[in-house]
Motif scaffolding. Structure first.
Motif, mmCIF file in Angstrom:
data_model
loop_
_atom_site.group_PDB
_atom_site.id
_atom_site.type_symbol
_atom_site.label_atom_id
_atom_site.label_comp_id
_atom_site.label_asym_id
_atom_site.label_seq_id
_atom_site.Cartn_x
_atom_site.Cartn_y
_atom_site.Cartn_z
ATOM 1 N N SER A 364 20.416 10.670 50.247
ATOM 2 C CA SER A 364 19.009 10.532 49.860
ATOM 3 C C SER A 364 18.115 10.132 51.023
ATOM 4 N N LEU A 365 18.724 9.837 52.191
ATOM 5 C CA LEU A 365 17.921 9.539 53.378
ATOM 6 C C LEU A 365 17.159 10.785 53.811
ATOM 7 N N ASP A 366 16.060 10.584 54.518
ATOM 8 C CA ASP A 366 15.304 11.711 55.047
ATOM 9 C C ASP A 366 16.184 12.459 56.043
ATOM 10 N N GLY A 367 16.403 13.731 55.821
ATOM 11 C CA GLY A 367 17.321 14.501 56.647
ATOM 12 C C GLY A 367 18.497 14.982 55.819
ATOM 13 N N ALA A 387 15.499 27.663 59.439
ATOM 14 C CA ALA A 387 15.414 29.112 59.609
ATOM 15 C C ALA A 387 14.057 29.447 60.218
ATOM 16 N N GLY A 388 14.063 30.043 61.402
ATOM 17 C CA GLY A 388 12.815 30.309 62.110
ATOM 18 C C GLY A 388 11.946 31.358 61.458
ATOM 19 N N ASN A 389 12.557 32.344 60.809
ATOM 20 C CA ASN A 389 11.787 33.443 60.214
ATOM 21 C C ASN A 389 11.725 33.347 58.696
ATOM 22 N N SER A 390 11.881 32.139 58.168
ATOM 23 C CA SER A 390 11.895 31.962 56.721
ATOM 24 C C SER A 390 10.511 32.123 56.113
ATOM 25 N N ARG A 391 10.471 32.673 54.903
ATOM 26 C CA ARG A 391 9.221 32.781 54.154
ATOM 27 C C ARG A 391 8.974 31.545 53.296
ATOM 28 N N GLU A 392 9.979 30.672 53.232
ATOM 29 C CA GLU A 392 9.854 29.467 52.419
ATOM 30 C C GLU A 392 8.878 28.492 53.065
ATOM 31 N N GLN A 393 8.124 27.772 52.226
ATOM 32 C CA GLN A 393 7.116 26.848 52.737
ATOM 33 C C GLN A 393 7.642 25.428 52.893
ATOM 34 N N ARG A 396 12.393 21.176 53.584
ATOM 35 C CA ARG A 396 13.783 21.000 53.167
ATOM 36 C C ARG A 396 14.422 22.342 52.814
ATOM 37 N N THR A 397 13.638 23.234 52.207
ATOM 38 C CA THR A 397 14.160 24.559 51.861
ATOM 39 C C THR A 397 14.450 25.371 53.116
ATOM 40 N N ARG A 398 13.554 25.311 54.097
ATOM 41 C CA ARG A 398 13.787 26.029 55.355
ATOM 42 C C ARG A 398 15.018 25.473 56.069
ATOM 43 N N ALA A 399 15.188 24.151 56.006
ATOM 44 C CA ALA A 399 16.360 23.534 56.628
ATOM 45 C C ALA A 399 17.640 23.980 55.926
ATOM 46 N N ALA A 400 17.605 24.046 54.595
ATOM 47 C CA ALA A 400 18.781 24.484 53.833
ATOM 48 C C ALA A 400 19.122 25.931 54.152
ATOM 49 N N GLU A 401 18.099 26.758 54.232
ATOM 50 C CA GLU A 401 18.310 28.176 54.532
ATOM 51 C C GLU A 401 18.925 28.347 55.919
#
Length: 430
Positions: A364-367, A387-393, A396-401
């Motif tokens: 639950s920590l940031d990261g 993900a550098g080319n992700s469409r997600e805003q 956390r979602t971009r990090a997961a991708e």
């Protein structure tokens, strides 16, 4: 489909919203991306009482009629395992609820507040052999409590529904009685009711000792209600202070309602879908057990709404690679004395032996909480490469991708949503 539903006076966005609720109700099942529609009258299908049909063990068909002329349908498949009879019954009832809701709608926006209550009540009623209307009244009672406070505090509540009848006559639960609003909390106590709704007792809740390798699917704090209701041969219902309604049966979470959206939890099937998404060469070793533990931690984070990111790397080398800064790695020389003191306890830790409550706090920590495929802890509170080319805003979602390109990532949103990513794409949403 948009033009077709407009011809009968419906708003296409309303139809899409209703369909999305049906899909969300059974996350262990996979629907065809597009629901097909037809204006052709099929009298046999329209007369059919069942609107969710099994084709094979893991394949089914769901359909309903709108305004008596538009037939909307799709194919449904099990992501892993089989489609249960209760799944079809839930879909059948929800499809009929959806049809009635849309039939009554016009150009004005529709309300989905009651969608799913009847369907869930029917499934629960069959398990407990009680009238579905009584189950529906309990659900509506808990939902009404979610909108109230007592001494400026949000309410939580617990019920245990028994499938036995009390020997002597007794008063039923009074939903409008102020004394009952803070009578239980659903975590340490619950009110027990017999199959007629009569009050049997108020009981303290005690969990059974759970093996670390247990496959039970439930948030850990729900264990006491789940185990006590199972010992009594009944079913537990809990209202959380966050407004969620949870139903436990057979020691597991069976149903949840969050922000008005109902969901049935088939933990074995969901976990099977997560494990099936990991397709790499070589022996899996401890991997399936590791993924099972992280799924349970994800449930803990989801239902306490703290959010988190869990990452399993394909190898230790890839785990180091996906962490953005070496300072985030456990045991890094640049960490503070306090961090290194904690690292000393965690350096040899494995998710298969750590208490899941500790894992939930670390996650639950940031990261991100990063581990390798054997379950060894690599980093916690770590920044991972997005993900550098992700469409997600969302960050956390971009990090997961991005992290999932080197393994598997489970993202838990602060509102409780769970999404699983593998090879840079979302493979499951809960």
């Amino acid at each position: 489909m948009a033009s077709a539903v407009r011809t009968v006076g419906l708003v296409p966005d309303d139809v899409e919203l209703v369909l999305s609720r049906l899909v969300a109700a059974v996350p262990h099942l996979e629907f065809d991306e597009d629901w097909y529609h037809s204006s052709r009258k099929d009298e046999q299908m329209e007369k059919d009482d069942q609107w969710a049909h099994r084709h094979e063990e893991n394949d089914a068909h769901c359909h309903f009629f709108v305004k008596g002329s538009i037939h909307i349908a799709t194919r449904v498949r099990a992501r892993s395992g089989e489609i249960f009879d209760e799944d079809l019954e839930l879909l059948d009832c929800m499809a009929k609820e959806a049809a009635r809701l849309l039939d009554a709608a016009g150009e004005a926006s529709i309300s989905l507040s009651d969608l799913g209550i009847h369907a869930v009540s029917v499934v629960i009623a069959k398990l407990l052999r009680v009238p579905s209307g009584r189950i529906g009244s309990y659900i509506k009672f808990l939902r009404s409590m979610a909108a109230q406070t007592y001494e400026s505090q949000k309410l939580s509540y617990g019920l245990i529904l028994l499938d036995a009848k009390k020997r002597e006559a007794s008063a039923v639960l009074e939903f409008d009685n102020k004394r009952f609003k803070r009578l239980t909390d659903g975590f340490s106590t619950a009110l027990t009711l017999d199959r007629n709704g009569s009050i049997v007792d108020i009981v303290s809740l005690t969990p059974r000792r759970e093996n670390k390798n247990s496959s039970l699917g439930r948030p850990w704090w729900l264990s006491a209600l789940a185990d006590t209701s199972a010992r009594k041969g009944g079913m537990g219902m809990a209202l959380t202070r966050g407004g969620d309604i949870l139903v436990v049966y057979g020691r597991e979470l069976l149903f949840s309602q969050r922000v008005g959206e109902w969901r049935i939890w088939r933990h074995k099937s969901i976990l099977g879908a997560i494990q099936d998404s990991w397709r790499v060469k070589g022996r899996k070793g401890k991997l399936e057990r590791v993924l099972a533990m992280l799924y349970k931690v994800a449930l803990d984070l989801s239902f306490r709404r703290s959010g988190g990111l869990l990452v399993v790397a394909e190898s230790r080398a890839k785990a180091w690679k996906l962490v953005s800064s070496e300072n985030d790695l456990i045991g890094a020389e640049s960490r503070t004395d306090a961090e290194r003191a904690l690292d000393g306890r965690l350096a040899s830790a494995n998710v298969l032996t750590l208490d899941r409550r500790v894992l939930a706090d670390l996650a639950s920590l940031d990261g991100a909480l990063v581990i390798d495929r054997t379950g060894k802890l690599i980093a916690y509170g770590a920044m991972v490469r997005s993900a550098g080319n992700s469409r997600e805003q969302g960050a956390r979602t971009r990090a997961a991708e991005g992290a999932s390109k080197l393994g598997l990532a489970i993202k838990i949103s602060s509102d409780g949503g769970i999404a699983v990513f593998r090879k840079g794409r979302k493979v499951l949403s809960l």
